[in-house]
Every structure is written in structure tokens, then in C-alpha cells.
Design a protein around this motif. Structure first.
Motif, mmCIF file in Angstrom:
data_model
loop_
_atom_site.group_PDB
_atom_site.id
_atom_site.type_symbol
_atom_site.label_atom_id
_atom_site.label_comp_id
_atom_site.label_asym_id
_atom_site.label_seq_id
_atom_site.Cartn_x
_atom_site.Cartn_y
_atom_site.Cartn_z
ATOM 1 N N LEU A 1 0.835 -1.203 0.000
ATOM 2 C CA LEU A 1 0.000 0.000 0.000
ATOM 3 C C LEU A 1 0.874 1.258 0.000
ATOM 4 O O LEU A 1 0.518 2.272 -0.609
ATOM 5 C CB LEU A 1 -0.927 0.018 1.221
ATOM 6 N N ALA A 2 2.040 1.194 0.667
ATOM 7 C CA ALA A 2 2.929 2.354 0.692
ATOM 8 C C ALA A 2 3.379 2.706 -0.731
ATOM 9 O O ALA A 2 3.487 3.874 -1.091
ATOM 10 C CB ALA A 2 4.143 2.085 1.571
ATOM 11 N N GLY B 1 -4.413 3.415 4.999
ATOM 12 C CA GLY B 1 -3.351 2.949 5.886
ATOM 13 C C GLY B 1 -3.908 2.367 7.177
ATOM 14 O O GLY B 1 -3.418 1.349 7.678
ATOM 15 N N GLY B 2 -4.948 3.001 7.716
ATOM 16 C CA GLY B 2 -5.589 2.499 8.929
ATOM 17 C C GLY B 2 -6.199 1.125 8.724
ATOM 18 O O GLY B 2 -6.086 0.234 9.584
ATOM 19 N N ILE C 1 11.363 3.004 0.700
ATOM 20 C CA ILE C 1 12.565 2.158 0.628
ATOM 21 C C ILE C 1 12.914 1.610 2.009
ATOM 22 O O ILE C 1 13.223 0.421 2.163
ATOM 23 C CB ILE C 1 13.753 2.965 0.060
ATOM 24 N N THR C 2 12.828 2.486 3.021
ATOM 25 C CA THR C 2 13.107 2.052 4.394
ATOM 26 C C THR C 2 12.135 0.963 4.833
ATOM 27 O O THR C 2 12.527 -0.047 5.438
ATOM 28 C CB THR C 2 13.007 3.255 5.358
ATOM 29 N N GLY C 3 10.855 1.150 4.495
ATOM 30 C CA GLY C 3 9.847 0.153 4.842
ATOM 31 C C GLY C 3 10.097 -1.178 4.157
ATOM 32 O O GLY C 3 9.974 -2.247 4.779
ATOM 33 N N ARG D 1 5.444 -6.432 8.579
ATOM 34 C CA ARG D 1 4.461 -6.015 7.566
ATOM 35 C C ARG D 1 3.664 -4.777 7.978
ATOM 36 O O ARG D 1 3.173 -4.048 7.131
ATOM 37 C CB ARG D 1 3.504 -7.180 7.263
ATOM 38 N N TRP D 2 3.553 -4.547 9.276
ATOM 39 C CA TRP D 2 2.807 -3.368 9.744
ATOM 40 C C TRP D 2 3.530 -2.068 9.401
ATOM 41 O O TRP D 2 2.924 -0.980 9.419
ATOM 42 C CB TRP D 2 2.594 -3.442 11.259
ATOM 43 N N VAL D 3 4.841 -2.169 9.084
ATOM 44 C CA VAL D 3 5.614 -0.969 8.756
ATOM 45 C C VAL D 3 5.069 -0.288 7.504
ATOM 46 O O VAL D 3 5.025 0.943 7.420
ATOM 47 C CB VAL D 3 7.106 -1.330 8.567
ATOM 48 N N ASP D 4 4.628 -1.092 6.511
ATOM 49 C CA ASP D 4 4.151 -0.530 5.242
ATOM 50 C C ASP D 4 2.957 0.407 5.440
ATOM 51 O O ASP D 4 3.005 1.572 5.017
ATOM 52 C CB ASP D 4 3.802 -1.664 4.265
#
Length: 302
Positions: free
Chosen positions: A41-42, A105-106, A166-168, A178-181
């Protein structure tokens, strides 16, 4: 407000915007396809932001062309203010995209999907290169144009978003977080909203015929009242004609003993306006004390 620099022609600036349009169009298609394939999604959020950039670039490009038309019978002030309208549209799209991404995102944060980290990293790196190129193309132009400044902020936020993507992707590859995205998506959205909401106010004020941000209208009135022969100033209107030109309308009451010098007084008023406040366009109505407006408001028509 500054004026456009003479070291770059309008045609050269248009060419820069055209290059940025094509670069963002290709990038948007690649990111959407890659985001769907990778389940990120990011990445799709970054693509939607890039798509809004591309639309903003098209709007800005058209606005620059239209703004150069000369004044005519139907548009006696000319067409320069269309660039301010374009900036309003671009900031509005920033805000809409920001709210949408917070919602998405939520939803993803509640149930994080499986994500192909390498796709996210590689496409994020390509996006960073294109966003940086576009920001560089518009950097020197944004100092002189609220329209191009809106574009520059779009692309600057895109470049920062690409770094976050990129960091994610790297964190997903290394730790399967996976929650980072979706968390990064919400962070990107918050920054987008910050840019849009902080910049849109000045644009709306210009369209509402508000006083220029860099001119103290109270100081203007004090300066006019300090000119010999002037005893009062009222019915004052000060507004931004376009991005670079401010204008002032005012009723000026001339002392009875100086009435035969009003042409000289008018010249001195215009010199003060230009030298001290960079107001080069003014319309002045002179009143004799015996026929002045009574109980007139300083601002407006009251």
C-alpha cells in the motif's frame, strides 16, 4: 514578492515542466503496477501522490500558458491570476490524497497483507530518482511562482515519501515487519496534509482579495497620512493583483490650503507607495474637506 529571474526564458521553464510531466506519468504507471504485484500500500500511496503530481504539473503547465495572455474586454485584469487558481487546485488535491491515504493505511494496519519487499525497495529507489529530478527541475522556478511552488512541494514530499518506502521495504525484507508498510503510508499522508494545509491559506487569501502577506496596510495608511497636504485616508483597498503585483485603491482628503497642489501630492503618494511598499499600481480619489465622506471607514466601503 519577487519577480521571475531573467536568466531563464518562459519557454525553458515550460520545457522543464514538460519533462517533469512525462517522468511522473511513467513513474506513476510503474508504481501502481508494482504496488499491486508486491501487495504494498505504501508503494501505491506513493504512486497516487505521484499521479497527483502529474495532474498538478499538467494544470501548472496550462496555467503558465494561459497567464501570458494579454488583458481583454472580458478579462480586464488579464489572466495572470490563473496561476493562483492552479495552486489552489494543486494544494486541494494534496489534502484529498492525504486523507484518503490515512483511511487506507488504517485499514491495512488492522490486517497487514503479505508484501514483496524487494519490489518495494527497487520501485521506491526509481521513484526517488524521478522525484529528485522533478524537484530539481522546479526548484529554481518555485521562488517566483506560487503555482510552481505548489509543484515543488508536491515533488519534495514525494522524494521524502520514496525514502520512507525504501526504508519500509528494507524492514520487511530483514524482519518481516508487515505493519511498517501501512504505518509509513500514514506517516506520508500526515506530511502531505501538513504541506497542503499550511500552504493553501495564502493562496485562498490572494483569491479572496486579501491584503498582500508582505505589506502592512496600517503602515501604508500611516505613511500616506504623513505626506504634507494629506489630512485623512479612507475607503482603502489593498490586494494582490497576481503573484507579483500589489494594487491599492484609496480616497485621500486634501487640506484646503493644498488643494491646488493635488497633482504634486498624488505624485508624492505614488512615489511613497512604490519606494516603501513596492506598490506600483494605485488608484486614488481625492476629496476636498468640504465634500469629504463623513464617518467613512478606513477599509472597505462603509
Amino acid at each position: 514578492m519577487g519577480h521571475e529571474h531573467d536568466d531563464m526564458s518562459p519557454e525553458s521553464k515550460d520545457k522543464r515542466v514538460a519533462i517533469a510531466i512525462w517522468a511522473n506519468a511513467i513513474l506513476t504507471l510503474a508504481q501502481i503496477a508494482g504496488g499491486i504485484f508486491a501487495g504494498s500500500l505504501a508503494l501505491i500511496a506513493d504512486a497516487l501522490h505521484n499521479f497527483s503530481d502529474m495532474a498538478s504539473l499538467v494544470i501548472a503547465f496550462a496555467a503558465r500558458k494561459i497567464s501570458r495572455r494579454p488583458a481583454d474586454a472580458s478579462m480586464t485584469f488579464g489572466y495572470k491570476r490563473i496561476e493562483v487558481v492552479a495552486a489552489l487546485i494543486n494544494y486541494t488535491t494534496l489534502i484529498i490524497v492525504g486523507f484518503y491515504l490515512i483511511y487506507e493505511g488504517g485499514m491495512r494496519l488492522i490486517d497487514p497483507p503479505q508484501i514483496k519487499g524487494w519490489w518495494v525497495v527497487w520501485l521506491g529507489a526509481i521513484a526517488l530518482a524521478v522525484d529528485t529530478l522533478t524537484a530539481l527541475l522546479t526548484y529554481s522556478m518555485q521562488k517566483d511562482s506560487v503555482n510552481i511552488r505548489a509543484l515543488f512541494l508536491h515533488n519534495l514530499s514525494d522524494a521524502l515519501a520514496s525514502v520512507a518506502v525504501i526504508t519500509g521495504g528494507a524492514l520487511i525484507l530483514l524482519y518481516d515487519l508487515r505493519w511498517v508498510d501501512p504505518a509509513i503510508t500514514i506517516g506520508i499522508a500526515g506530511y502531505i496534509l501538513y504541506l497542503g494545509l499550511t500552504e493553501i491559506g495564502g493562496t485562498i487569501k490572494t483569491l479572496m482579495l486579501g491584503s498582500p502577506l508582505n505589506i502592512d496596510t496600517d503602515a501604508v495608511i500611516l505613511a500616506l497620512k504623513g505626506i504634507d497636504g494629506v489630512i485623512d485616508v479612507h475607503h482603502v483597498h489593498c490586494w494582490q493583483m497576481d503573484e507579483h503585483e500589489a494594487s491599492l485603491d484609496a480616497h485621500v482628503v486634501i487640506d484646503t490650503g493644498a488643494w491646488d497642489q493635488f497633482e504634486d501630492i498624488k505624485h508624492r503618494i505614488k512615489m511613497v507607495l512604490q519606494a516603501d511598499f513596492a506598490i506600483r499600481h494605485s488608484t486614488l480619489e481625492f476629496e476636498h474637506p468640504d465634500h469629504r465622506h463623513r464617518d467613512a471607514e478606513i477599509y472597505g466601503h462603509g
